[in-house]
Write a protein that holds these residues in place. Structure first.
Motif, short mmCIF file in Angstrom:
data_model
loop_
_atom_site.label_atom_id
_atom_site.label_comp_id
_atom_site.label_asym_id
_atom_site.label_seq_id
_atom_site.Cartn_x
_atom_site.Cartn_y
_atom_site.Cartn_z
N ASP A 86 0.82 -1.22 0.00
CA ASP A 86 0.00 0.00 0.00
C ASP A 86 0.85 1.27 0.00
OD1 ASP A 86 -2.18 -1.69 0.07
OD2 ASP A 86 -2.71 -1.24 2.16
N TYR A 87 1.97 1.24 0.71
CA TYR A 87 2.83 2.42 0.79
C TYR A 87 3.92 2.40 -0.26
CZ TYR A 87 0.37 4.52 4.57
OH TYR A 87 -0.60 5.15 5.31
N ARG A 88 3.86 1.43 -1.14
CA ARG A 88 4.75 1.32 -2.28
C ARG A 88 6.23 1.55 -1.88
NH1 ARG A 88 1.04 5.17 -5.18
NH2 ARG A 88 2.96 6.29 -5.53
N ILE A 89 6.66 0.70 -0.95
CA ILE A 89 8.05 0.77 -0.51
C ILE A 89 8.91 0.22 -1.64
CG2 ILE A 89 9.73 -0.02 1.21
CD1 ILE A 89 7.56 1.95 2.31
N ALA A 90 9.78 1.08 -2.17
CA ALA A 90 10.60 0.71 -3.33
C ALA A 90 11.93 0.09 -2.91
CB ALA A 90 10.85 1.93 -4.20
N LYS A 91 12.52 0.62 -1.84
CA LYS A 91 13.80 0.06 -1.37
C LYS A 91 14.04 0.50 0.07
CE LYS A 91 16.94 3.76 -2.81
NZ LYS A 91 18.19 4.09 -3.46
N PHE A 92 14.94 -0.20 0.72
CA PHE A 92 15.31 0.11 2.10
C PHE A 92 16.70 0.72 2.13
CE2 PHE A 92 12.29 -3.38 2.40
CZ PHE A 92 11.35 -2.84 3.26
N GLU A 93 16.83 1.84 2.81
CA GLU A 93 18.15 2.44 3.01
C GLU A 93 18.76 1.96 4.31
OE1 GLU A 93 17.97 6.68 2.48
OE2 GLU A 93 17.79 6.44 0.31
N ALA A 94 17.91 1.54 5.26
CA ALA A 94 18.40 1.02 6.53
C ALA A 94 17.37 0.05 7.11
CB ALA A 94 18.66 2.15 7.51
N ILE A 95 17.87 -1.07 7.59
CA ILE A 95 17.06 -2.06 8.27
C ILE A 95 17.75 -2.36 9.59
CG2 ILE A 95 16.20 -4.44 8.23
CD1 ILE A 95 16.16 -4.27 5.16
N GLU A 96 17.06 -2.09 10.70
CA GLU A 96 17.61 -2.34 12.04
C GLU A 96 18.99 -1.69 12.19
OE1 GLU A 96 15.82 -3.74 14.55
OE2 GLU A 96 14.19 -3.84 13.11
N ARG A 97 19.04 -0.40 11.98
CA ARG A 97 20.31 0.35 12.01
C ARG A 97 20.50 1.01 13.37
NH1 ARG A 97 21.63 5.21 7.83
NH2 ARG A 97 23.40 6.13 8.90
N ILE A 98 21.66 0.77 13.96
CA ILE A 98 22.01 1.42 15.22
C ILE A 98 22.37 2.87 14.92
CG2 ILE A 98 23.71 1.53 17.08
CD1 ILE A 98 23.87 -1.52 16.94
N ILE A 99 21.78 3.76 15.70
CA ILE A 99 22.08 5.19 15.57
C ILE A 99 22.61 5.70 16.91
CG2 ILE A 99 20.40 5.63 13.74
CD1 ILE A 99 19.60 6.83 17.21
N SER A 100 23.32 6.79 16.84
CA SER A 100 23.74 7.48 18.06
C SER A 100 23.76 8.96 17.75
CB SER A 100 25.11 7.00 18.53
OG SER A 100 26.10 7.35 17.59
N ASN A 101 23.83 9.72 18.80
CA ASN A 101 23.76 11.16 18.65
C ASN A 101 24.86 11.79 19.49
OD1 ASN A 101 22.66 13.95 19.49
ND2 ASN A 101 21.34 13.36 17.78
N SER A 102 25.40 12.89 19.03
CA SER A 102 26.48 13.56 19.77
C SER A 102 26.03 14.03 21.15
CB SER A 102 27.02 14.74 18.95
OG SER A 102 25.98 15.68 18.72
N LEU A 103 24.72 14.10 21.38
CA LEU A 103 24.22 14.47 22.71
C LEU A 103 24.45 13.36 23.73
CD1 LEU A 103 20.86 16.21 21.75
CD2 LEU A 103 22.99 17.30 22.47
N GLY A 104 24.59 12.12 23.24
CA GLY A 104 24.88 11.02 24.15
C GLY A 104 23.76 10.03 24.34
N PHE A 105 23.02 9.70 23.30
CA PHE A 105 22.03 8.64 23.38
C PHE A 105 22.15 7.77 22.13
CE2 PHE A 105 19.74 12.22 21.44
CZ PHE A 105 19.18 11.63 20.30
N ALA A 106 21.55 6.60 22.18
CA ALA A 106 21.61 5.67 21.06
C ALA A 106 20.30 4.91 20.93
CB ALA A 106 22.77 4.68 21.26
N GLY A 107 20.17 4.17 19.86
CA GLY A 107 18.98 3.36 19.64
C GLY A 107 19.13 2.60 18.34
N THR A 108 18.09 1.86 18.00
CA THR A 108 18.08 1.12 16.74
C THR A 108 16.80 1.44 15.99
OG1 THR A 108 19.34 -0.69 17.75
CG2 THR A 108 18.21 -1.17 15.68
#
Length: 194
Positions: A86-108
């Motif tokens: 339905d949302y016509r997803i054409a491609k994935f740029e990230a799947i389950e990607r760990i991120i962090s921020n210079s402020l000092g937090f992280a997530g996936t």
């Protein structure tokens, strides 16, 4: 470089310092709470969520073994397939990607996808209860942690259910809301992070 220990649900930066996760921050300030949910119900929901999450990841990577899906969970996967179509997803740029921020937090983050329209969509996959404010802030934290050129045009959550349907809830980025929550977390836990 951020490392993640799944057993401890712990993110560490390259110096070995533990970074709070986006979910931990939201929980610490009271925006996510499971205190009133009986332990056995919470355990079952967490296990279901983990399995559904992993199955959708395998589906998006093109390696899902259909015969491995528990019949009780097939509806969640069917609903997710409907969303992708339905949302016509054409491609994935990230799947389950760990991120962090210079402020000092992280997530996936769950997914950063490109729709057939060319718009980038950052979305989280949920098989439980809607928590609109917490989910909006979670997605905001992920999006602002991406490099500027990768940031999404749209944010949202895909809420899946056992009946084979889904509901997509769009959320607006709330950078100031997230920064307020993060600073509240630092004050509440008396952490000197940034």
């Amino acid at each position: 470089m951020i490392t993640f220990d799944a057993e401890k649900h712990e993110y560490r930066d390259k110096s070995g310092i533990v970074l709070p996760s986006v979910t931990q921050i939201l929980s610490a300030v009271g925006l996510v709470s499971f205190d009133k949910v009986p332990g056995h119900v919470l355990d079952l929901a967490a296990e279901r969520g983990h399995i559904v999450h992993y199955a959708t990841e395998l589906l998006d990577k093109g390696v899902l073994d259909e015969s491995s899906i528990d019949p009780a969970l097939v509806g969640y996967i069917d609903g997710y397939r409907k969303f992708l179509r339905d949302y016509r997803i054409a491609k994935f740029e990230a799947i389950e990607r760990i991120i962090s921020n210079s402020l000092g937090f992280a997530g996936t983050l769950d997914r950063l996808a490109v729709m057939s329209t060319g718009l980038r969509l950052l979305y989280d996959i949920k098989s439980g209860v809607k928590e609109p404010l917490a989910h909006q802030l979670q997605l905001t934290a992920y999006n602002i942690s991406l490099p500027k050129k990768e940031q999404a045009d749209e944010l949202g959550c895909v809420y899946l259910d056992a009946g084979g349907t889904y509901q997509f809830e769009p959320y607006k980025e709330d950078r100031y809301g997230w920064l307020t929550v993060f600073n509240w977390y630092k004050w509440k836990t008396n952490k000197r992070i940034a």
